[in-house]
Design a protein around this motif. Structure first.
Motif, mmCIF file in Angstrom:
data_model
loop_
_atom_site.group_PDB
_atom_site.id
_atom_site.type_symbol
_atom_site.label_atom_id
_atom_site.label_comp_id
_atom_site.label_asym_id
_atom_site.label_seq_id
_atom_site.Cartn_x
_atom_site.Cartn_y
_atom_site.Cartn_z
ATOM 1 N N ASN A 145 7.791 -13.440 1.380
ATOM 2 C CA ASN A 145 7.220 -12.169 0.929
ATOM 3 C C ASN A 145 6.795 -12.219 -0.534
ATOM 4 O O ASN A 145 5.780 -11.650 -0.928
ATOM 5 N N HIS A 151 0.189 -8.796 1.322
ATOM 6 C CA HIS A 151 0.870 -7.553 1.720
ATOM 7 C C HIS A 151 0.765 -6.468 0.649
ATOM 8 O O HIS A 151 1.045 -5.306 0.919
ATOM 9 N N HIS A 156 2.739 -2.040 -1.798
ATOM 10 C CA HIS A 156 2.992 -1.711 -3.204
ATOM 11 C C HIS A 156 1.987 -0.716 -3.768
ATOM 12 O O HIS A 156 0.858 -0.600 -3.274
ATOM 13 N N ASP A 290 9.702 -3.917 -0.858
ATOM 14 C CA ASP A 290 9.715 -5.226 -0.185
ATOM 15 C C ASP A 290 10.959 -5.374 0.690
ATOM 16 O O ASP A 290 10.897 -5.852 1.815
#
Ligand code: FES
Ligand SMILES: [Fe+2]
Length: 352
Positions: A145, A151, A156, A290
């Protein structure tokens, strides 16, 4: 267990006071304690006498006292037996650890291993904070990650790039035998107009994330900056962080994030003192997002086999090889069925 041979942060400094503490690393239980004179000691959390947890004991002077029969242990592993004063018991070498306190954390590694202490600080930066997060996944999935940018638009609010501009984000990957370096650059995320004005951020500033992963222990150092596209100079917010990925158990990991602030004037109006605490809070929220995501993964075996990978995922494949070879000290053999034994799929890394 080669993982224990590397330096890992295992406690925040303030968590270790008079009471010995039990920590878990790669499934191994370790007791960490402070002596009255401020020295640090660490052993496998099992009394060499009859296997009492040493973390159930207490510290007297420079000795850790076992709660079962009161045998007393010095940080060098030499023991005393109150009921048999002439005896000189000794802890086994493989149960002894070295412990140091740096950057606001307590670090341990197995005694006698040759691993060097990781270098966190960069020139022009000062330590400014430490965060810890836990996830219910093997540490490999947490690392995945943290070394993949795709992502960020979905998870975020501050880190990474805007979704509609992701195709423009470039990735340059540089490999050595020991490290993986990735430099991403692309259009920055928009921020409130007032903040942009206050900080003097040009509209066309680009966001650059330059990170390098190391594998003794497993950690990644990030340098985030907003840059002027013409000069390539940082315009504000140079931020450095070092994230350590600790295996705790088969499905649990701990991330220690050390934050570093630039010594350069990173606000034209001297607003750094105000902005820095806000930045720290924002980072904490970002990393929690996360963790929440990782907790919801359906396959927690920590392997990449069976996944269809994209252009941002190649570092993940390379990291598996480094973890096996450097962190676990394994030699991969072709055909052994392990991830590292298979050649990495060739994937384009930069946008076409
Ligand atoms: S088990 Fe620790 S002193 Fe006996
Ligand atoms: Fe993330």
């Amino acid at each position: 267990m080669a993982e224990l041979d590397h330096w890992h942060p295992v406690l925040l400094s303030h968590e270790l006071r008079r009471k010995p503490r039990n920590v878990r690393l790669a499934g191994h239980e370790i007791v960490v304690f402070r002596t009255s004179s401020g020295g640090l000691g660490a052993f496998t959390d099992r009394c060499p006498h009859r296997s009492m947890r040493l973390s159930e004991g207490w510290v007297e002077g420079d000795r850790l006292v076992c709660a079962y029969h009161g045998w007393r242990w010095a940080v060098d592993g030499r023991g005393e037996i109150p009921a048999t004063p002439a005896a000189r018991p000794c802890a086994r070498r493989e149960d002894m650890f070295e412990a140091v306190e740096r950057y606001g954390a307590i670090w341990v590694k197995r005694a006698g291993s040759q691993a060097a202490f990781p270098r966190l600080e960069g020139e022009g930066y000062v330590p400014r904070g430490l965060l810890r997060h836990r996830a219910t996944v093997p540490f490999e999935l947490a690392l995945d990650n943290f070394i993949e940018i795709e992502h960020t638009p979905f998870v975020h609010f501050m880190l990474g790039y805007p979704l509609e501009r992701m195709p423009e984000v470039e990735a340059r990957v540089t490999l050595t035998d020991e490290t993986i370096r990735v430099v991403h650059s692309g259009p920055r995320r928009p921020m409130p107009r007032a903040m942009e004005k206050l900080l003097g951020i040009p509209e066309d500033a680009i966001f650059v994330v330059d990170w390098t992963s190391y594998f003794s222990p497993v950690y990644t150092i990030y340098n985030h900056s907003l840059r002027d596209p013409k000069t390539n100079q940082p315009v504000t917010f140079p931020l450095r962080s070092a994230v350590f990925f600790n295996p705790v158990g088969p499905e649990s990991s701990e991330m220690y994030t050390f934050l570093f602030a630039s010594l350069a004037p990173w606000s034209k109006f001297g607003a750094g003192a105000v902005l820095w605490p806000a930045m720290q809070v924002a980072m904490n929220i970002e990393l929690r997002l996360d963790m929440r995501l990782l907790d919801r993964l359906t396959d927690k075996r920590g392997i990449l086999k069976g996944n269809v990978l994209g252009r941002f995922d190649k570092p993940l494949v390379i990291a598996r090889d480094r973890i096996d070879r450097i962190y676990r000290g394994r030699v991969a053999e072709a055909g052994d069925g392990h991830e590292a034994a298979r050649p990495a799929r060739r994937l384009p890394l930069a946008a076409p």
